[in-house]
Design an enzyme around this catalytic site. Structure first.
Site, mmCIF file in Angstrom:
data_model
loop_
_atom_site.group_PDB
_atom_site.id
_atom_site.type_symbol
_atom_site.label_atom_id
_atom_site.label_comp_id
_atom_site.label_asym_id
_atom_site.label_seq_id
_atom_site.Cartn_x
_atom_site.Cartn_y
_atom_site.Cartn_z
ATOM 1 N N CYS A 1 -10.959 2.648 -0.367
ATOM 2 C CA CYS A 1 -9.571 2.989 -0.030
ATOM 3 C C CYS A 1 -9.263 2.182 1.217
ATOM 4 O O CYS A 1 -10.068 2.164 2.162
ATOM 5 C CB CYS A 1 -9.435 4.484 0.252
ATOM 6 S SG CYS A 1 -7.837 4.943 0.982
ATOM 7 N N THR A 2 -8.121 1.510 1.218
ATOM 8 C CA THR A 2 -7.845 0.578 2.311
ATOM 9 C C THR A 2 -7.579 1.282 3.645
ATOM 10 O O THR A 2 -7.536 0.636 4.679
ATOM 11 C CB THR A 2 -6.676 -0.357 1.949
ATOM 12 O OG1 THR A 2 -5.563 0.439 1.520
ATOM 13 C CG2 THR A 2 -7.076 -1.315 0.848
ATOM 14 N N CYS B 1 -4.043 -1.548 -2.043
ATOM 15 C CA CYS B 1 -4.182 -0.102 -2.259
ATOM 16 C C CYS B 1 -5.074 0.085 -3.471
ATOM 17 O O CYS B 1 -4.726 -0.358 -4.580
ATOM 18 C CB CYS B 1 -2.810 0.520 -2.518
ATOM 19 S SG CYS B 1 -2.902 2.272 -2.973
ATOM 20 N N ASP C 1 0.878 -1.173 0.000
ATOM 21 C CA ASP C 1 0.000 0.000 0.000
ATOM 22 C C ASP C 1 0.917 1.225 0.000
ATOM 23 O O ASP C 1 2.125 1.109 0.217
ATOM 24 C CB ASP C 1 -0.893 0.000 1.261
ATOM 25 C CG ASP C 1 -1.808 1.216 1.331
ATOM 26 O OD1 ASP C 1 -2.355 1.622 0.296
ATOM 27 O OD2 ASP C 1 -1.963 1.795 2.436
HETATM 28 N N1 DGL Z 1 -4.772 3.186 0.836
HETATM 29 C C1 DGL Z 1 -4.720 3.778 -0.451
HETATM 30 C C2 DGL Z 1 -5.877 3.341 -1.334
HETATM 31 O O1 DGL Z 1 -6.473 2.323 -1.083
HETATM 32 C C3 DGL Z 1 -4.547 5.203 -0.678
HETATM 33 C C4 DGL Z 1 -4.293 6.317 0.141
HETATM 34 C C5 DGL Z 1 -3.387 7.293 -0.565
HETATM 35 O O2 DGL Z 1 -2.198 6.978 -0.670
HETATM 36 O O3 DGL Z 1 -3.888 8.340 -1.019
HETATM 37 O O4 DGL Z 1 -6.188 4.001 -2.300
#
Ligand code: DGL
Length: 283
Positions: free
Chosen positions: A196-197, A81, A18
């Site tokens: 979003c994770t 991610c 991620d």
């Molecule tokens: N955890 C990430 C996702 O699932 C993103 C957060 C980011 O880096 O903006 O998109």
């Protein structure tokens, strides 16, 4: 005839990545569902956030991370991610699955499928980063399953940075999160994909603001099932009986990652090793 899979190959770790700590919500499910496996998690914290970056850049980052994890022995890659998956999944699959026989399992499709099953009204909400919303990945996945569904997508530029920043529970944060939920309440969606994770880390607040009748969709359990069946299909599931190891890499400050990660994983993190990726990332 392919060569038989050795125990040493089966003991290799599952690679998970991620942009930061959000993928720990997926790793958490993997640790619970597949306790015998070893995991190697990489958080690209030096280049966080991914959510405002363009698809070409995200594809380059994802391929670099895939290489870094495979170099360290990963037997399967989990893209934990959504922003990276929405931009880079075809390129990751071409390089690692088609090219080297290393399966790539990613978020987006599992949540879309779960949302199709969960909705009763056909009105589905999506909370995600601007990159994921702009990609149209969820629309495509949902429309492929049922062309009559209606997706209400809300880009949340501040939410992942708030969570990655340690999530101070102040009024301003609450107002920001409420503003993201408002269009979904107005559209009377009955199902909301947390696309979003990072977002499952604020699930109680989102559930409260969206209302108890709304089903929230998160990917962790479905990803764990897919990883399990992919490993079995290749005979790569771990032969160990005891609990596997789980190790961490990040591209930014390892101590900051360890502190935040311990809180979010709800398990001890141990040592976090800093790795250098691409130009301009701390070595
Ligand atoms: N955890 C990430 C996702 O699932 C993103 C957060 C980011 O880096 O903006 O998109």
């Amino acid at each position: 005839m392919p060569a038989p899979v050795t125990d040493a190959e089966r003991r290799r770790p599952v690679g998970v990545f991620d942009s930061g700590v959000g993928g720990l919500t997926v790793l958490h499910e993997l640790l619970v569902a597949l306790p015998h496996e070893d995991f190697l998690y990489l958080g690209d914290t030096a280049r966080f956030p991914y959510g405002e970056r363009g698809p070409a850049e995200l594809e380059r980052y994802a391929l670099e991370i895939g290489e870094a994890l495979v170099e360290r022995g990963a037997k399967l890659l989990v893209v934990a991610c959504n922003s990276a998956a929405a931009a880079a999944l075809p390129a990751l699959r071409e390089r690692f699955e088609a090219g080297r026989g290393i399966d790539v399992i990613a978020v987006v499709a599992p949540e879309a499928q779960a949302a199709v099953v969960a909705t009763r009204t056909g009105r589905i909400g999506l909370l995600a980063t601007p990159a994921t919303v702009a990609s149209g990945a969820y629309e495509s996945a949902l429309v492929a399953a049922d062309p009559h569904l209606r997706l209400h997508a809300v880009a949340c530029p501040d939410l992942a940075p708030i969570i990655q920043g340690g999530f101070p529970y102040d009024e301003q944060v609450v107002d920001t999160v409420r503003a993201y939920c408002e269009p979904l309440r107005a559209a009377r969606v009955d199902t909301v994909i947390l696309g979003c994770t990072h977002y499952p880390l604020v699930r109680p607040m989102l559930q409260r603001m969206l209302g108890p009748g709304v089903t929230l969709i998160v990917p962790g359990a479905a990803i764990a099932r897919r990883v399990e069946s992919a490993l079995r299909a290749r005979g790569l599931d771990s032969p160990q009986d005891g609990e596997g190891a789980y190790d961490f890499l990040c591209t930014g400050d390892p101590e900051a990652f360890r502190r935040l990660g311990t809180r979010f994983l709800q398990m001890p993190l141990g040592e976090v090793v800093r790795v250098g990726l691409g130009a301009g990332v701390a070595a």
